[in-house]
Design a protein around this motif. Structure first.
Motif, PDB file in Angstrom:
ATOM      1  N   ILE A 108       6.228  -0.626  -2.523  1.00  0.00           N
ATOM      2  CA  ILE A 108       6.093   0.835  -2.433  1.00  0.00           C
ATOM      3  C   ILE A 108       4.861   1.091  -1.571  1.00  0.00           C
ATOM      4  CG2 ILE A 108       5.687   2.967  -3.711  1.00  0.00           C
ATOM      5  CD1 ILE A 108       6.954   1.553  -6.169  1.00  0.00           C
ATOM      6  N   CYS A 109       5.082   1.795  -0.443  1.00  0.00           N
ATOM      7  CA  CYS A 109       4.023   2.025   0.541  1.00  0.00           C
ATOM      8  C   CYS A 109       3.506   3.457   0.399  1.00  0.00           C
ATOM      9  CB  CYS A 109       4.636   1.803   1.919  1.00  0.00           C
ATOM     10  SG  CYS A 109       3.635   2.319   3.309  1.00  0.00           S
ATOM     11  N   GLY A 110       2.294   3.687   0.907  1.00  0.00           N
ATOM     12  CA  GLY A 110       1.726   5.048   0.908  1.00  0.00           C
ATOM     13  C   GLY A 110       2.637   6.028   1.634  1.00  0.00           C
ATOM     14  N   SER A 111       3.306   5.563   2.689  1.00  0.00           N
ATOM     15  CA  SER A 111       4.183   6.478   3.431  1.00  0.00           C
ATOM     16  C   SER A 111       5.417   6.829   2.597  1.00  0.00           C
ATOM     17  CB  SER A 111       4.589   5.874   4.776  1.00  0.00           C
ATOM     18  OG  SER A 111       5.387   4.728   4.591  1.00  0.00           O
ATOM     19  N   ASP A 112       5.871   5.902   1.748  1.00  0.00           N
ATOM     20  CA  ASP A 112       6.982   6.215   0.826  1.00  0.00           C
ATOM     21  C   ASP A 112       6.538   7.304  -0.158  1.00  0.00           C
ATOM     22  OD1 ASP A 112       8.666   4.158   1.852  1.00  0.00           O
ATOM     23  OD2 ASP A 112       7.626   2.687   0.606  1.00  0.00           O
ATOM     24  N   VAL A 164       3.632  -9.272   3.867  1.00  0.00           N
ATOM     25  CA  VAL A 164       3.557  -9.530   5.310  1.00  0.00           C
ATOM     26  C   VAL A 164       3.663  -8.229   6.114  1.00  0.00           C
ATOM     27  CG1 VAL A 164       4.724 -10.640   7.260  1.00  0.00           C
ATOM     28  CG2 VAL A 164       4.336 -11.929   5.158  1.00  0.00           C
ATOM     29  N   GLU A 165       4.552  -7.317   5.713  1.00  0.00           N
ATOM     30  CA  GLU A 165       4.707  -6.072   6.497  1.00  0.00           C
ATOM     31  C   GLU A 165       3.434  -5.228   6.480  1.00  0.00           C
ATOM     32  OE1 GLU A 165       5.662  -2.029   7.738  1.00  0.00           O
ATOM     33  OE2 GLU A 165       4.880  -2.653   5.812  1.00  0.00           O
ATOM     34  N   PRO A 166       2.875  -4.891   5.299  1.00  0.00           N
ATOM     35  CA  PRO A 166       1.611  -4.133   5.346  1.00  0.00           C
ATOM     36  C   PRO A 166       0.492  -4.894   6.054  1.00  0.00           C
ATOM     37  CG  PRO A 166       2.215  -4.672   3.060  1.00  0.00           C
ATOM     38  CD  PRO A 166       3.369  -5.040   3.926  1.00  0.00           C
TER      39      PRO A 166
END
Ligand SMILES: [Zn+2]
Ligand SMILES: [Zn+2]
Length: 453
Positions: free
Chosen positions: A59-63, A220-222
């Motif tokens: 869960i990302c900040g942009s989500d 890896v993505e973040p």
């Protein structure tokens, strides 16, 4: 197959904005446009596309901004509804890639200068960049979610994609796919928050080394975002660098700066005790509360303070928050002609730019990834990120796992991660993975915050 679907629904957007404004980030999930439902697995959009069954999806900040109804209107035309969120994904390749297992070769006769190679090697300007073989059915992969020209079937490639800078793709609303900056914001690809899986173009797949845990892989993505920012920060040997914010992006940025640049002093402003401890572990020299960061920079740079702004300051400030407050703070502590890098996604902010003008400060955005020039060598950002994750053990930042069914709790936890002693919260889909579940089946929210080694 159960999945979380985000639909265009204006009354629910408004409700979630209100709920998150009152209850805090992530609280909009219960009343907002996201719901758990039966999601049909997406069709393969064309040649070169493959099915991936998610294991973990972050869960990302942009989500959270999207779910809270806080994201900028700028993004309205570069998403397509309904979509399954989830762009930080480690998963299992369900259909394999023919002809794989030969590292460092592209598709014979493939005119595509970026991607399109069955081995994950991205020839950029005739040079193979990367080159990790992706592999057959059951291979563990992480997704590089940006939907650039190659994934969209667009020829000729835009200038950014031709140079390997897929994050800067100029065609994210065009081609044979619906608009969407990334997998996780596009109605045609699915996303990581679904047991039904997602589809990804082979240019978007990176094989995960066997020795790497799922928790490391989901970081890896973040970390790739942080690597791109660390390279874009243009740190010179001996520079003083200040990082604002120590959530996921801030901590990954500290790890990337320490390993890819050579700052003389790396200072970090972190609000919570666990963040301060992690920032130190990952390589920060000086870690203080955010309100004390300007003073620490002043001491280090032997500056004076006039009207709250330092006369000298840090050579580079990396803003990993993206708020009015953090940008204003960054401008008070960067030196004249210094550089401010925005990594945290900002929206509409209100900031006094007088000092920026007077002190000729450069402010730059750092979005996504592609290829980076490190010491004269071009490498895919994801390949560098894999190294940084492994070297720094960034899987330690995964603080809690939730099944999709507990999405409201998961999003509330992610929205209050700092306050609740957490960093990254992930959905755990391993119990339902078809090609051999990894790790224990998850039956309820598993908080693992005590697991930091
Ligand atoms: Zn993200
Ligand atoms: Zn492009």
């Amino acid at each position: 197959m159960k999945g979380l679907l985000f639909e265009r629904n204006l009354p629910r957007f408004a409700a979630s904005r209100l709920a998150s404004a009152i209850g805090g980030s992530g609280r909009g999930a219960a009343v907002g446009p996201l719901r758990l439902t039966d999601v049909t697995p997406p069709d393969l959009p064309g040649p070169g596309w493959h099915r991936v069954q998610p294991l973990l999806a972050g869960i990302c900040g942009s989500d959270l901004s999207t779910i809270d109804g806080r994201s900028s209107r700028y993004f309205e035309d570069v998403v397509s509804f309904p979509f399954v969120p989830g762009h930080e994904v480690v998963g299992i390749l369900e259909d394999g890639i023919p002809g794989t297992g030969v590292p460092g070769t592209g598709v014979p006769g493939d005119a595509n200068p970026v991607g399109g190679t069955p081995v994950g090697g991205t020839p950029v300007g005739g040079t193979a960049v990367g080159g990790t073989p992706v592999g057959g059915v059951g291979t563990r992969v992480v997704i590089e979610p940006v939907l650039g020209c190659v994934a969209r079937g667009i020829q000729p490639l835009c200038a950014a994609c031709a140079a390997g800078r897929t994050g800067g793709c100029e065609r994210v609303a065009f081609g044979h796919l619906s608009p969407g900056l990334q997998i996780g914001f596009c109605s045609d690809t699915g996303g990581g928050w679904s047991a039904g899986g997602l589809v990804a173009h082979e240019a978007q797949l990176h094989r995960v080394p066997d020795a790497m845990s799922d928790e490391d892989a989901v970081m890896v993505e973040p970390t790739a975002c942080a690597v791109h920012a660390a390279v874009d920060a243009e740190v010179e040997a001996g520079d003083t660098v200040a990082v604002l914010g120590a959530g996921t992006l801030g901590l990954c940025t500290v790890a990337a700066l320490r390993r890819l640049a050579a700052p003389d002093t790396l200072l970090v402003g972190a609000r919570y005790a666990h963040q301060r401890r992690l920032a130190e572990e990952l390589g920060a020299d000086v870690v203080v509360e955010p309100g004390q960061l300007a003073r620490a920079v002043r001491r280090r740079s032997r500056s004076l303070s006039v009207s709250g702004t330092l006369t000298g300051g840090a050579d580079v400030v990396v803003d990993c928050v993206g708020s009015d407050e953090s940008l204003a703070q960054a401008l008070t502590m960067v030196r004249p002609r210094g550089r401010v890098v925005l990594v945290g996604m900002p929206g509409r902010v209100s900031v006094d730019l007088a000092s920026l003008w007077h002190r000729e400060v450069a402010v730059t955005g750092a979005y996504a990834y592609g290829v980076e020039d490190v010491g004269g060598t071009l490498r895919r950002t994801f390949d560098i990120a894999m190294d940084v994750v492994a070297a720094a053990g960034l899987g330690r930042l995964v603080s809690a796992h939730y099944p999709l069914e507990h999405f409201e709790e998961a999003l509330a936890h992610a929205g209050a991660a700092g306050r609740r002693g957490a960093v990254k919260v992930v959905f755990d889909l391993r119990a339902g993975a078809r090609h051999g579940a990894r790790g224990p089946a998850t039956t309820g929210p598993t908080a693992t915050k005590g697991r930091v080694p």
